[in-house]
Each structure stands twice: as C-alpha cells, then as structure tokens.
Design a protein around this motif. Sequence first.
Motif, PDB file in Angstrom:
ATOM      1  N   LEU A 237       0.818  -1.208   0.000  1.00 20.31           N
ATOM      2  CA  LEU A 237       0.000   0.000   0.000  1.00 20.31           C
ATOM      3  C   LEU A 237       0.857   1.265   0.000  1.00 20.31           C
ATOM      4  N   VAL A 238       1.935   1.254   0.787  1.00 18.57           N
ATOM      5  CA  VAL A 238       2.818   2.429   0.831  1.00 18.57           C
ATOM      6  C   VAL A 238       3.472   2.664  -0.527  1.00 18.57           C
ATOM      7  N   VAL A 239       3.955   1.607  -1.152  1.00 21.59           N
ATOM      8  CA  VAL A 239       4.597   1.745  -2.456  1.00 21.59           C
ATOM      9  C   VAL A 239       3.587   2.169  -3.512  1.00 21.59           C
ATOM     10  N   TYR A 240       2.379   1.620  -3.424  1.00 23.85           N
ATOM     11  CA  TYR A 240       1.336   1.972  -4.397  1.00 23.85           C
ATOM     12  C   TYR A 240       0.944   3.448  -4.284  1.00 23.85           C
ATOM     13  N   GLY A 241       0.895   3.965  -3.058  1.00 28.25           N
ATOM     14  CA  GLY A 241       0.517   5.370  -2.872  1.00 28.25           C
ATOM     15  C   GLY A 241       1.670   6.339  -2.891  1.00 28.25           C
ATOM     16  N   ALA A 242       2.877   5.885  -3.250  1.00 25.89           N
ATOM     17  CA  ALA A 242       4.045   6.767  -3.240  1.00 25.89           C
ATOM     18  C   ALA A 242       3.901   7.911  -4.235  1.00 25.89           C
ATOM     19  N   GLU A 243       3.305   7.635  -5.391  1.00 22.85           N
ATOM     20  CA  GLU A 243       3.156   8.688  -6.402  1.00 22.85           C
ATOM     21  C   GLU A 243       2.234   9.795  -5.908  1.00 22.85           C
ATOM     22  N   ARG A 244       1.111   9.434  -5.316  1.00 17.15           N
ATOM     23  CA  ARG A 244       0.198  10.448  -4.792  1.00 17.15           C
ATOM     24  C   ARG A 244       0.820  11.194  -3.626  1.00 17.15           C
ATOM     25  N   PHE A 245       1.530  10.477  -2.785  1.00 18.78           N
ATOM     26  CA  PHE A 245       2.206  11.135  -1.664  1.00 18.78           C
ATOM     27  C   PHE A 245       3.266  12.107  -2.161  1.00 18.78           C
ATOM     28  N   ASN A 246       3.954  11.752  -3.250  1.00 17.71           N
ATOM     29  CA  ASN A 246       4.963  12.635  -3.824  1.00 17.71           C
ATOM     30  C   ASN A 246       4.320  13.921  -4.350  1.00 17.71           C
TER      31      ASN A 246
ATOM     32  N   ALA B  54       3.457  19.873  -3.067  1.00 14.33           N
ATOM     33  CA  ALA B  54       2.626  21.063  -2.881  1.00 14.33           C
ATOM     34  C   ALA B  54       2.616  21.573  -1.442  1.00 14.33           C
ATOM     35  N   HIS B  55       2.971  20.742  -0.456  1.00 15.07           N
ATOM     36  CA  HIS B  55       2.857  21.135   0.952  1.00 15.07           C
ATOM     37  C   HIS B  55       4.161  20.937   1.728  1.00 15.07           C
ATOM     38  N   TRP B  56       5.277  20.791   1.039  1.00 11.99           N
ATOM     39  CA  TRP B  56       6.530  20.495   1.763  1.00 11.99           C
ATOM     40  C   TRP B  56       6.941  21.630   2.695  1.00 11.99           C
ATOM     41  N   GLN B  57       6.612  22.872   2.359  1.00 13.12           N
ATOM     42  CA  GLN B  57       6.988  23.990   3.224  1.00 13.12           C
ATOM     43  C   GLN B  57       6.232  23.968   4.539  1.00 13.12           C
ATOM     44  N   GLU B  58       5.051  23.385   4.553  1.00 12.55           N
ATOM     45  CA  GLU B  58       4.262  23.314   5.778  1.00 12.55           C
ATOM     46  C   GLU B  58       4.812  22.276   6.752  1.00 12.55           C
ATOM     47  N   TRP B  59       5.666  21.390   6.277  1.00 11.87           N
ATOM     48  CA  TRP B  59       6.201  20.319   7.118  1.00 11.87           C
ATOM     49  C   TRP B  59       7.539  20.691   7.751  1.00 11.87           C
ATOM     50  N   GLY B  60       8.017  21.887   7.526  1.00 15.68           N
ATOM     51  CA  GLY B  60       9.287  22.309   8.099  1.00 15.68           C
ATOM     52  C   GLY B  60      10.504  21.690   7.435  1.00 15.68           C
TER      53      GLY B  60
ATOM     54  N   PHE C 220      10.500  16.389  -3.131  1.00  8.43           N
ATOM     55  CA  PHE C 220       9.485  15.698  -3.937  1.00  8.43           C
ATOM     56  C   PHE C 220       9.532  16.213  -5.379  1.00  8.43           C
ATOM     57  N   ASP C 221      10.537  15.776  -6.119  1.00  2.18           N
ATOM     58  CA  ASP C 221      10.706  16.210  -7.501  1.00  2.18           C
ATOM     59  C   ASP C 221       9.685  15.521  -8.392  1.00  2.18           C
TER      60      ASP C 221
ATOM     61  N   PHE D 115      13.466  10.899  -5.295  1.00  4.15           N
ATOM     62  CA  PHE D 115      13.615  10.822  -3.843  1.00  4.15           C
ATOM     63  C   PHE D 115      12.691   9.752  -3.263  1.00  4.15           C
ATOM     64  N   MET D 116      11.437   9.740  -3.702  1.00  2.00           N
ATOM     65  CA  MET D 116      10.493   8.735  -3.206  1.00  2.00           C
ATOM     66  C   MET D 116      10.936   7.331  -3.582  1.00  2.00           C
ATOM     67  N   ALA D 117      11.449   7.183  -4.803  1.00  2.76           N
ATOM     68  CA  ALA D 117      11.878   5.855  -5.238  1.00  2.76           C
ATOM     69  C   ALA D 117      13.097   5.376  -4.459  1.00  2.76           C
TER      70      ALA D 117
END
Length: 232
Positions: free
Chosen positions: A146-155, A160-166, A172-173, A178-180
């Motif tokens: 499930l994690v690997v399958y959703g990696a594209e959506r998570f990327n 779009a929200h990486w600045q909110e995570w500090g 997330f290019d 990076f995800m791969a």
Amino acid sequence: MASILKSITDRIEEAAVNAVDTLQELEKLMTAQAENTGTDEDYHDNYVIDEDAQNSSPNDDFEMFEDQYNPLDGMAENLRQELFSQSIGPETFKEHLEAFASAITWKEPFILMLMAFHISVLVLAVFLSKSGQFNARVALFCFIALVVYGAERFNSYGSAHWQEWGITQNYFDNGGWFMATMVCGPLLTVFVGMLLGIIWEAKLLMTEVQIQKRRRLAQRAEKQKTTKAKKE
C-alpha cells in the motif's frame, strides 16, 4: 565530495579554454573578412553586378552582402554546442551517488523520521520472520504494498505542501527519484527479503516432508518384514 568539486573545476576550466579558442577563431575570421572587403575594387571583384543590381539601392546591396558573407553565421550555435558538449555534472555511478547524498540534509527531522520508520519496519520484519507468524507477515506485506502503491500520490501532495512540514528543501521532484530511492527502495528491499525467507522456509518444509515420508515408508517396510518373519 572533494573529488566531485575537483572534477567540476576541471570541466569549467576546460569549457572556458574552449570558449576562448572559439572566440579567437571568430576574431581571426572577422579580421580576414575585413581585409578582403576593405576596398571598393575588392568588393566589385568578388561580386558580379548585373543590370538589375546596378539599379538597386545601397540598402539592397548591403543586405545582399550581409546575406552572402556573414562571418557570424553558425558561430553562436557552434559556441553553444561546444559549451554544452562540455556539460558539467556527475557521470559515473559513484559521482551520482555522492551528489545525491550531498544534496540531502541528513540531520533534519523529516529525514531522521524517515530513517527511523525504515529501521522499525526492518526490525519488525526480522522479528516476524523468526517467530514464524505467517498471518502477521502477510499483513506487513500488504502494508508495504500500500505504501509503495501510494508513493506517487504522496509525492504529488508533498511537492505542494513540503513547506508546511518544516522541510529545508523540496525533496518531492517531478521524477519521483527521492520517493523511489528513500521510501520505496528500502521497503521493497524488506519485501523481497521477507519473500525470500518464506520461499526458503517452504523449501525446508518440503525437505522435511520428504524425509518424514521416507521414514514412514522405511518403518512400514520394517514392520512388514518383522510380521512376515514371525509367520514363518
């Protein structure tokens, strides 16, 4: 890291030398062109003026001369190709690996949490493999899938929200490297390791079944011999 910087410096120097040589060739060509077209007699010797050209305006003559003898034709393109041919960047697998490692801030909380997550998954996989809990291993298989399958959506979401995570930079290019490498790669390694462990256990189980079968056949044959000997 020092070897990469030295390689980049050498390539910059080489590209600069090639650019200077190209500019010197351009200067020589322009000087030679100016000497060949310095006088009106040389100009009329090199060009045959027909009746229509004699009636043309000076601007038309200048445009015709510029179209036929432009020393800059192709020089800018050749210079661009020469500079881009000396592209600066990692070439070998080791250089790519060092460049990737140097581009990541390993001490920031996001990277540390990601590494802790992978260590936890690895420890859990080893524990379940040694305990022989098949159902738990299947559940871990499904979680990794499930994690690997959703990696594209998570990327896409992280881009779009990486600045909110500090996070200090956007990992997330668009290509998902990076995800791969940092997410899917370690999880798939654990997945393959657990799968190979199950295959090995199945092989050992089949071997044990064959041994037990041979023992039962041997015991049965021995009983038959004993019974036959008693009857005689």
